[in-house]
Design a protein around this motif. Structure first.
Motif, short mmCIF file in Angstrom:
data_model
loop_
_atom_site.label_atom_id
_atom_site.label_comp_id
_atom_site.label_asym_id
_atom_site.label_seq_id
_atom_site.Cartn_x
_atom_site.Cartn_y
_atom_site.Cartn_z
N LEU A 114 0.85 -1.18 0.00
CA LEU A 114 0.00 0.00 0.00
C LEU A 114 0.89 1.23 0.00
O LEU A 114 1.87 1.30 0.73
CB LEU A 114 -0.91 0.01 1.23
N TYR A 115 0.49 2.20 -0.80
CA TYR A 115 1.32 3.40 -0.94
C TYR A 115 0.71 4.60 -0.25
O TYR A 115 1.17 5.72 -0.44
CB TYR A 115 1.56 3.67 -2.44
N SER A 116 -0.32 4.38 0.54
CA SER A 116 -0.88 5.42 1.39
C SER A 116 -0.12 5.41 2.70
O SER A 116 0.20 4.34 3.24
CB SER A 116 -2.37 5.19 1.63
N ALA A 119 -3.51 3.77 6.56
CA ALA A 119 -4.59 2.98 5.96
C ALA A 119 -5.28 2.14 7.02
O ALA A 119 -4.67 1.73 8.01
CB ALA A 119 -4.03 2.07 4.86
N LEU A 331 -7.96 5.60 3.42
CA LEU A 331 -6.62 5.76 2.83
C LEU A 331 -6.23 7.23 2.91
O LEU A 331 -6.92 8.09 2.32
CB LEU A 331 -6.63 5.29 1.37
N SER A 334 -1.91 9.63 0.29
CA SER A 334 -1.41 8.82 -0.84
C SER A 334 -0.67 9.74 -1.80
O SER A 334 -1.20 10.78 -2.20
CB SER A 334 -2.57 8.14 -1.57
N THR A 339 -2.82 6.87 -6.79
CA THR A 339 -2.34 5.93 -5.78
C THR A 339 -3.45 5.46 -4.85
O THR A 339 -3.55 4.27 -4.52
CB THR A 339 -1.21 6.57 -4.94
N ARG A 340 -4.32 6.39 -4.44
CA ARG A 340 -5.41 5.98 -3.53
C ARG A 340 -6.35 5.00 -4.21
O ARG A 340 -6.84 4.05 -3.58
CB ARG A 340 -6.15 7.22 -3.04
N ASP A 343 -4.51 1.68 -4.35
CA ASP A 343 -4.52 1.01 -3.05
C ASP A 343 -5.89 0.38 -2.77
O ASP A 343 -5.97 -0.74 -2.24
CB ASP A 343 -4.18 2.02 -1.94
N ARG A 346 -6.13 -2.75 -4.74
CA ARG A 346 -5.27 -3.80 -4.17
C ARG A 346 -5.94 -4.42 -2.95
O ARG A 346 -5.88 -5.65 -2.75
CB ARG A 346 -3.91 -3.22 -3.82
#
Length: 363
Positions: A114-116, A119, A331, A334, A339-340, A343, A346
């Motif tokens: 995850l890129y946040s 989360a 989230l 991000s 990105t959000r 995520d 994902r």
């Protein structure tokens, strides 16, 4: 004379008999070896035949022995096959080995990239935290604030069909953001709430707070009271739009807020409207949802809100049904415009993978 002749004949006869006897004896002796030889030949033949017969018999015995030996080699194969058959039979007769159903708690969340910065995913059916990443970090929440704005307006039971106007006070003097709502635009309170939740219109949200009984100061107080009532003890609101970085919260607190917002039919409806045509100052204008996922048929979303200011990064909160579970997804911060959304997708795939990892029926 006659007597002499008789005597001579008698002597000749005797001599003939004497000569005949040795001849017979010789013949007998000669015949004897021939018979013996013949007998011996017969015996030899018999012996040879016997030997041959014995040899054949021995050959047959050897062949039989050899055949038994092959059968002996084949026997283990037969036995092995029987063993496999028995093993297979036992496998069917013996109880089936229990296969534990996969649970989300068993999934390795460490492999879920995850890129946040923060989360949180919560199962609303039982309150279980399925996934968390710095869920108690206090951060700016940007336009996620508008969910609280809508709840405060609805709690006040204000007339949604009342006409309100965009004034100079509603223009963003903090960030200088643009708006499609010029000063002087009039609309119903309902339309302002729709645009604030769907398209994140800052002027519409600010106008809702300004037209609250007691004005903006009373509205902000109501926002913070509501947050405290929901158990959002690490949250603080300074204004209704989220443009101020002083509107802060945590993923845990926002999960409470999203769950509460999902109890309002108007918020559920307005926040998930994909697009709308709104009449403003006699003109029909098209507005779209800031969350692209509400237009995705693979998502079943009940509540949605995006947010962005530079201090908060890209934010997204949703109440949705994923893998047949009602969940709240938060989230925050991000980096990157998509990105959000990435995520969120994902998380959805991760949950669906967990729900599919179940015991398969025995064949």
């Amino acid at each position: 004379m006659k007597h002499k002749l008789k005597a001579a004949l008698l002597l000749a006869a005797l001599l003939a008999m004497g000569a005949q006897a040795p001849l017979s004896a010789a013949t007998t002796k000669k015949a004897e070896p021939a018979a013996t030889q013949k007998a011996q030949g017969k015996t030899a033949k018999t012996a040879k035949a016997t030997k041959t017969a014995s040899g054949k018999s021995a050959g047959k015995s050897a062949a039989a022995k050899s055949s038994r030996a092959v059968a002996g080699k084949s026997a283990p194969t037969k036995n092995a096959s029987s063993g496999v058959a028995r093993k297979s039979q036992l496998a069917h007769e013996s109880p089936r080995k229990h296969v534990r159903h996969a649970a989300l708690a068993d999934m390795d969340t460490g492999r879920l990239a995850l890129y946040s910065a923060s989360a949180l995913v919560i199962d609303q059916s039982n309150g279980q935290v399925m996934l968390e990443k710095q869920p108690d970090m206090v951060v700016p929440i940007a336009s996620i604030s508008k969910l609280m704005t809508a709840m405060v307006v609805l709690d006040a039971k204000l007339d949604l069909q009342e006409i309100i106007a965009i004034g100079d006070e509603d223009v963003d003097g903090l960030k200088g953001t643009r708006s499609r709502l010029p000063v002087g635009t009039t609309m119903t309170r309902e339309a302002a709430m729709l645009l604030a939740l769907m398209s994140s219109e800052n002027r519409a949200a600010h106008a809702l707070g300004r037209h609250y009984p007691g004005g903006m100061h009373a509205f902000v107080q109501a926002m913070n009271r509501k947050a405290h009532a929901l158990g959002m003890y690490n949250s603080r609101f300074e204004e209704p739009t989220g443009l101020s970085s002083n509107n802060v919260s945590t993923a845990h607190d926002l999960a409470r807020m999203v769950a509460a917002a999902a109890r309002y039919p108007e918020i559920r409806n307005y926040s998930t409207t994909a697009e709308a045509k709104v009449e403003l100052n006699g003109r029909i204008r098209d507005f779209h949802n800031t969350n692209a996922l509400v237009r995705n048929d693979n998502w079943e979303i009940g509540v949605s809100k995006t947010g962005y200011i530079s201090e908060a990064g890209r934010c997204l909160v949703m109440q949705a049904r994923v893998a047949d579970r009602p969940v709240v997804i938060v989230l925050l911060d991000s980096q990157g415009k998509m990105t959000r959304v990435g995520d969120a997708n994902r998380i959805k795939r991760w949950m669906e993978s967990a729900s599919l990892a179940v015991e398969r029926p025995r064949v």
